[in-house]
Structure formats: structure tokens, C-alpha cells
Scaffold this motif. Structure first.
Motif, short mmCIF file in Angstrom:
data_model
loop_
_atom_site.label_atom_id
_atom_site.label_comp_id
_atom_site.label_asym_id
_atom_site.label_seq_id
_atom_site.Cartn_x
_atom_site.Cartn_y
_atom_site.Cartn_z
N GLY A 96 0.79 -1.24 0.00
CA GLY A 96 0.00 0.00 0.00
C GLY A 96 0.81 1.27 0.00
O GLY A 96 0.42 2.25 0.61
N GLY A 101 2.28 -2.06 9.44
CA GLY A 101 2.55 -1.99 10.87
C GLY A 101 3.60 -3.00 11.29
O GLY A 101 3.83 -4.00 10.62
N LEU A 102 4.24 -2.72 12.40
CA LEU A 102 5.28 -3.59 12.93
C LEU A 102 4.68 -4.83 13.56
O LEU A 102 3.62 -4.77 14.20
N PHE A 104 5.81 -7.40 16.36
CA PHE A 104 6.82 -7.45 17.42
C PHE A 104 7.04 -8.85 17.95
O PHE A 104 6.13 -9.68 18.00
N PHE B 33 -0.22 4.64 13.39
CA PHE B 33 -0.46 3.27 13.83
C PHE B 33 -1.01 3.27 15.26
O PHE B 33 -0.63 4.09 16.08
N LEU B 45 -0.46 -4.93 16.78
CA LEU B 45 -0.97 -3.88 15.91
C LEU B 45 -2.50 -3.97 15.86
O LEU B 45 -3.05 -5.03 15.60
N TYR B 48 -4.00 0.84 11.26
CA TYR B 48 -3.17 1.95 10.84
C TYR B 48 -3.76 2.67 9.64
O TYR B 48 -4.59 2.12 8.92
N ARG B 50 -2.88 5.56 6.40
CA ARG B 50 -1.91 6.28 5.57
C ARG B 50 -2.66 7.37 4.83
O ARG B 50 -3.69 7.09 4.19
N LEU B 55 -5.93 1.55 6.35
CA LEU B 55 -5.34 0.51 5.51
C LEU B 55 -5.53 -0.89 6.08
O LEU B 55 -5.64 -1.85 5.34
#
Lengths: 114, 115
Positions: A96, A101-102, A104, B33, B45, B48, B50, B55
């Protein structure tokens, strides 16, 4: 869901010694990052290593990446009391128009004994 | 000194109440985020954005959580109704998609306790 595991979960060493933390992950990645979290605080970005790199250095930090084993390590040399914190690896994939996103790992809690 | 701000820093509420958490990303960052941290699940997560467009919100319980970006300087995370299992620290982070280091800058978090 957690992508990977950090090893060890906790590490206590004497000031001045080196600290090594390991991280494993499960899926393909674009890059891997390490973050530090001091107690009760937000996370701070330490270093990034891309999937086509094997080793990166930044000050007292050295990170390695082995994509064949899906693992990374973070080495902190000449540790200081101020390095006491939790350390997390985080993997990144792109989509995108930028980084997702991370994801972890569970983190390593590092204690530096004065 | 640019930083991500989050309000409130602490919130104690009773089960069933609505909770709204706010985040101001770093000026110029186009990606925001939301993460949740618990002892059991670690850092996850939730969603998030953008350029203010959502998204991915697959990490959020859809029936009670909602995330929005009314404008480029404000992101919100709402829980309605709240439940004790929502107790956690909620972090907002922002980044710039043109940043080659993909660094995310984290806020100090909102510590939520649902009784």
C-alpha cells in the motif's frame, strides 16, 4: 499475533559487559528493526537492517540478520546502567505504498547491574 | 522537539463505558499506527492509516473498537462498550512513508484500566 520470539526473555549482566539478544521470526520480511522500551514509556527506534543486509553497526549496537534461519541478533557492547530496558525486534513488510505496521517479538528484559 | 502526543495518559473506567483515546502525530507524518501492549499478548498492531485512509484494522475487535482520523493532526481510538479485557497500554505511533528507515515514532501511551 506475535511474529517471533526473543531469546532470552530476561538477561542480567554487569556494567561494562556485552549483551546479546536474539530474535526469530516466521514469515518473509522487507526489514527488521530493534526498539527499546524503558519502563512505563513508549518505544524508541534503535536500528534497522534490510533483508539484503547481513550486519549493521550504530555506535555500541551491532545487529545481524540471517534470512535463511529467519533470525536476528542485537549486540550491545560495553553496557551501561542506562541500557537497562526491554528490547524488541519488529519485522516489517511493505504494501500500500509504504511499510505495514510492525510485528513485534515478545522482548528481552535487560538489566545492567552497576 | 517533534513528538507524538497521546491523551489521556491514564484512564480508569467501569465496564460498559465508552473510552476515547486521542493521538497527535508528528507534523508531516502521513502514517499513523495504533498498538496495544499487554503482559499476556505483548505488543499487537490494532490498526493503521496512511494519508488518513484506513489501511488495516484486522487487529481490532470490530464490534467494539473503532479508529478514525478526522484530520491529519488527530487520530482517535474508541472502545464502546469497554470490557475488563481491554485493560492495556495503547500506543500511537507515526511515521513518514518516504522515510527510508521506516522508523515509527511512538507516543507515551494511554494506560487504560477497565474495572
Amino acid at each position: 499475533s506475535q511474529q517471533g520470539e526473543e531469546d532470552p526473555q530476561a538477561l542480567s549482566i554487569q556494567e561494562g559487559e556485552n549483551a546479546t539478544m536474539n530474535c526469530s521470526y516466521k514469515t518473509s520480511i522487507n526489514n527488521l528493526q530493534w526498539y527499546r522500551q524503558n519502563s512505563g514509556r513508549g518505544l524508541v527506534h534503535l536500528i534497522l537492517i534490510r533483508s539484503n543486509e547481513r550486519e549493521k553497526h550504530s555506535g555500541r549496537l551491532r545487529v545481524t540478520l540471517d534470512t535463511s534461519k529467519k533470525s536476528s541478533s542485537l549486540l550491545i557492547t560495553a553496557s551501561r546502567a542506562a541500557d537497562t530496558a526491554s528490547y524488541f525486534c519488529a519485522t516489517v513488510k511493505y504494501s500500500g505504498g509504504g511499510a505495514d505496521g510492525l510485528t513485534f517479538g515478545k522482548g528481552t528484559h535487560l538489566i545492567i547491574q552497576p | 522537539d517533534a513528538r507524538v502526543t497521546q491523551t489521556p495518559r491514564h484512564k480508569v473506567t467501569e465496564m460498559g463505558q465508552e473510552v476515547t483515546m486521542r493521538c497527535q502525530p508528528i507534523l508531516g507524518h502521513n502514517t499513523v499506527f495504533w498498538y496495544r501492549q499487554t503482559m499476556m499478548q505483548g505488543l499487537e498492531l490494532l490498526a493503521y492509516f496512511r494519508n488518513r485512509a484506513p489501511l488495516d484494522d484486522s487487529g481490532m475487535p470490530k464490534d467494539r473498537f473503532s479508529a478514525e482520523m478526522p484530520d491529519a493532526t488527530l487520530a482517535t481510538l474508541k472502545i464502546q462498550p469497554s470490557e475488563p479485557r481491554d485493560s492495556a497500554v495503547y500506543f500511537c505511533a507515526s511515521g513518514a512513508s518516504r522515510d527510508p528507515t521506516d522508523t515509527q515514532y511512538f507516543g507515551p501511551g494511554t494506560r487504560l484500566t477497565v474495572l
